[in-house]
Design a protein around this motif. Structure first.
Motif, PDB file in Angstrom:
ATOM      1  N   SER A  43     -63.642  58.392 -66.472  1.00 55.86           N
ATOM      2  CA  SER A  43     -63.861  59.442 -67.472  1.00 55.86           C
ATOM      3  C   SER A  43     -62.589  60.162 -67.875  1.00 55.86           C
ATOM      4  O   SER A  43     -62.462  60.643 -68.997  1.00 55.86           O
ATOM      5  CB  SER A  43     -64.868  60.465 -66.931  1.00 55.86           C
ATOM      6  OG  SER A  43     -64.362  61.106 -65.769  1.00 55.86           O
ATOM      7  N   ASN A 338     -71.666  58.858 -54.426  1.00 59.99           N
ATOM      8  CA  ASN A 338     -71.468  57.434 -54.714  1.00 59.99           C
ATOM      9  C   ASN A 338     -72.770  56.658 -54.660  1.00 59.99           C
ATOM     10  O   ASN A 338     -73.668  56.974 -53.865  1.00 59.99           O
ATOM     11  CB  ASN A 338     -70.508  56.812 -53.699  1.00 59.99           C
ATOM     12  CG  ASN A 338     -69.093  57.319 -53.815  1.00 59.99           C
ATOM     13  OD1 ASN A 338     -68.708  58.257 -53.115  1.00 59.99           O
ATOM     14  ND2 ASN A 338     -68.320  56.715 -54.695  1.00 59.99           N
ATOM     15  N   GLN A 355     -70.835  53.278 -58.756  1.00 64.69           N
ATOM     16  CA  GLN A 355     -70.753  54.515 -59.524  1.00 64.69           C
ATOM     17  C   GLN A 355     -70.237  55.625 -58.607  1.00 64.69           C
ATOM     18  O   GLN A 355     -70.603  55.680 -57.422  1.00 64.69           O
ATOM     19  CB  GLN A 355     -72.121  54.932 -60.081  1.00 64.69           C
ATOM     20  CG  GLN A 355     -72.796  53.879 -60.964  1.00 64.69           C
ATOM     21  CD  GLN A 355     -73.591  52.861 -60.162  1.00 64.69           C
ATOM     22  OE1 GLN A 355     -74.268  53.208 -59.199  1.00 64.69           O
ATOM     23  NE2 GLN A 355     -73.503  51.599 -60.548  1.00 64.69           N
ATOM     24  N   PHE A 395     -65.752  60.958 -63.296  1.00 64.40           N
ATOM     25  CA  PHE A 395     -66.840  59.994 -63.166  1.00 64.40           C
ATOM     26  C   PHE A 395     -66.279  58.606 -63.407  1.00 64.40           C
ATOM     27  O   PHE A 395     -65.414  58.410 -64.273  1.00 64.40           O
ATOM     28  CB  PHE A 395     -67.955  60.282 -64.172  1.00 64.40           C
ATOM     29  CG  PHE A 395     -68.986  59.187 -64.238  1.00 64.40           C
ATOM     30  CD1 PHE A 395     -69.906  59.020 -63.212  1.00 64.40           C
ATOM     31  CD2 PHE A 395     -69.010  58.298 -65.299  1.00 64.40           C
ATOM     32  CE1 PHE A 395     -70.851  57.999 -63.259  1.00 64.40           C
ATOM     33  CE2 PHE A 395     -69.945  57.272 -65.351  1.00 64.40           C
ATOM     34  CZ  PHE A 395     -70.871  57.128 -64.326  1.00 64.40           C
ATOM     35  N   PHE A 397     -67.411  54.123 -63.109  1.00 64.06           N
ATOM     36  CA  PHE A 397     -68.309  53.052 -62.674  1.00 64.06           C
ATOM     37  C   PHE A 397     -67.616  51.713 -62.875  1.00 64.06           C
ATOM     38  O   PHE A 397     -66.646  51.589 -63.629  1.00 64.06           O
ATOM     39  CB  PHE A 397     -69.671  53.107 -63.391  1.00 64.06           C
ATOM     40  CG  PHE A 397     -69.633  52.744 -64.855  1.00 64.06           C
ATOM     41  CD1 PHE A 397     -69.613  51.413 -65.277  1.00 64.06           C
ATOM     42  CD2 PHE A 397     -69.659  53.737 -65.838  1.00 64.06           C
ATOM     43  CE1 PHE A 397     -69.596  51.084 -66.611  1.00 64.06           C
ATOM     44  CE2 PHE A 397     -69.643  53.409 -67.181  1.00 64.06           C
ATOM     45  CZ  PHE A 397     -69.603  52.076 -67.567  1.00 64.06           C
TER      46      PHE A 397
END
Length: 405
Positions: A43, A338, A355, A395, A397
């Motif tokens: 992010s 997580n 994630q 963030f 993933f």
């Protein structure tokens, strides 16, 4: 492939051993490796220590679930239950084809030694510490990975990035489920046994559904009194170990010390829960840019569910808190969440998704403890150590594939 490269030499060694195998039935040499890569979304990304606002990024990542490697391991039966053993393991960048560390052919592991089922194993070379080898299996990285799931910045070294040079490691056999291990690494600084050295000790109990381990390790800076981490330091190829947004202000420490305890319990055939606690100290010297010991306490837990023979699901949480020191009134705190999902296509190939979210609070020191108190910023696991968030939140993933051979 360059005929003079490390992997060409690995193939020659392994091939020669395979040809000789029929005549030496008691000996064996194995060629092995892992390749791992996938897409990663982050992010916010900026450079470590930068104050520039970061932007989201989608990129190819590697070493996500497993570190990319190629290696050979071998053994020779010496009789009486004793075997000579060795491992040579090289890391590489799958995305560029280059070595993981420049001019270091076997940077992951390189050791030789003796092992006996009754007396234990003694090895010499570049190796993992006893602290990691015995405590790490009950830490967060088994199912969360180190890239996403290591505690903030891998502050407590429960991932595999810390390997030590010039090390002697002894590990006992398991007696009634109890194993002990010790490591000592020589710094090589003339006139001093302590400068640049490191040591570690750990104890593990594993029996039935329960596993518990405790360990301690210490890394000494080869620069007297602290300062720039000297090249003769034994940790992490002579570089300062564990630099991240969490510890960036404490790079000039005279020593680092970690104590950790972790446990795991199989609740049922499909469920497993693990928990860990660690205390990490960055200890200043007269040459350090910070004046007071920086201490970080971390608590974490992971819940793992094996849905069937092919599917594994896991969830983890950790919180890392710094203590008040060095003029900081509101010490840094990092909360991390997580999730991990994996699917085994075969015994050797796995698809997976990860994630992670982290929220930072409080304050820390600026780069190398220059005296500036700054807002703490987020850095998930240890895969984002050099590219943390520019804000308090991050963030990420990933979707990726890992193959063993």
């Amino acid at each position: 492939m360059n005929s003079n490269g490390p992997y060409a030499r690995l193939l020659v060694i392994a091939g020669t051993a395979w040809v000789a195998a029929p005549a030496l039935a008691q000996n064996s040499v194995t060629l092995y490796g892992i390749v791992d890569a996938g897409l990663v979304y982050q992010s916010s990304q900026t450079s470590l220590g930068s104050t520039v606002n970061g932007h989201s990024v989608i990129k190819l990542g590697q070493n996500i679930w497993n570190g990319n490697r190629v290696g050979i391991r071998g053994q020779e039966d010496l009789g009486g239950g004793t075997r000579a053993i060795f491992t040579l393991e090289s890391g590489f960048n799958l995305l560029s084809g280059t070595q993981q560390f420049a001019n270091e052919e076997f940077s992951r592991q390189a050791f030789v030694g003796l092992t006996n089922a009754n007396y234990g194993t003694l090895t010499a070379g570049r190796q993992y510490t006893s602290y990691y080898a015995l405590v790490g299996p009950y830490g967060p990285t088994t199912w969360m990975t180190g890239y996403f799931g290591a505690h903030a910045g891998d502050i407590d070294n429960l991932d595999v990035i810390y390997r030590v040079n010039n090390s002697l490691v002894y590990t006992s056999p398991a007696f009634y489920g109890v194993t002990v291990s010790g490591t000592y690494s020589l710094g090589g600084v003339p006139g001093s046994l302590s400068q640049g050295s490191s040591w570690s000790a750990a104890l593990q109990y594993a029996r039935g559904p329960l596993g518990v381990a405790a360990g301690i390790e210490r890394f000494n800076n080869s620069t007297p009194g602290g300062g720039a981490w000297g090249a003769d330091s034994t940790a992490n190829s002579g570089g300062e170990p564990g630099v991240s947004a969490v510890t960036n202000g404490y790079q000039t420490a005279a020593a680092q010390q970690r104590v950790a305890i972790a446990c795991s319990y199989a609740l049922a055939s499909a469920w497993n829960v693990s928990a860990s606690y660690s205390n990490v100290q960055y200890i200043p010297g007269i040459g350090s840019a910070f004046r007071n010991q920086a201490t970080f306490n971390t608590v974490g837990a992971v819940l793992h569910f094996r849905a069937n023979v092919s599917v594994n699901l896991a969830a983890g949480y950790s919180i890392t808190r710094a203590t008040r020191a060095n003029g900081i009134d509101s010490p840094a705190q990092y909360q991390q969440f997580n999730l991990a999902e994996s699917y085994n296509l075969s015994a050797r190939t796995m698809l997976y998704a990860l994630q992670g979210f982290q929220r930072a609070r409080g304050e820390t020191l600026g780069t190398a403890g220059a005296g500036d108190v700054i807002d703490a910023t987020a850095t998930i696991g240890d895969g984002f150590n050099t590219a943390p968030s520019s804000s308090r939140s991050q963030f990420a993933f990933a979707v990726a594939i890992s193959h063993r051979f």
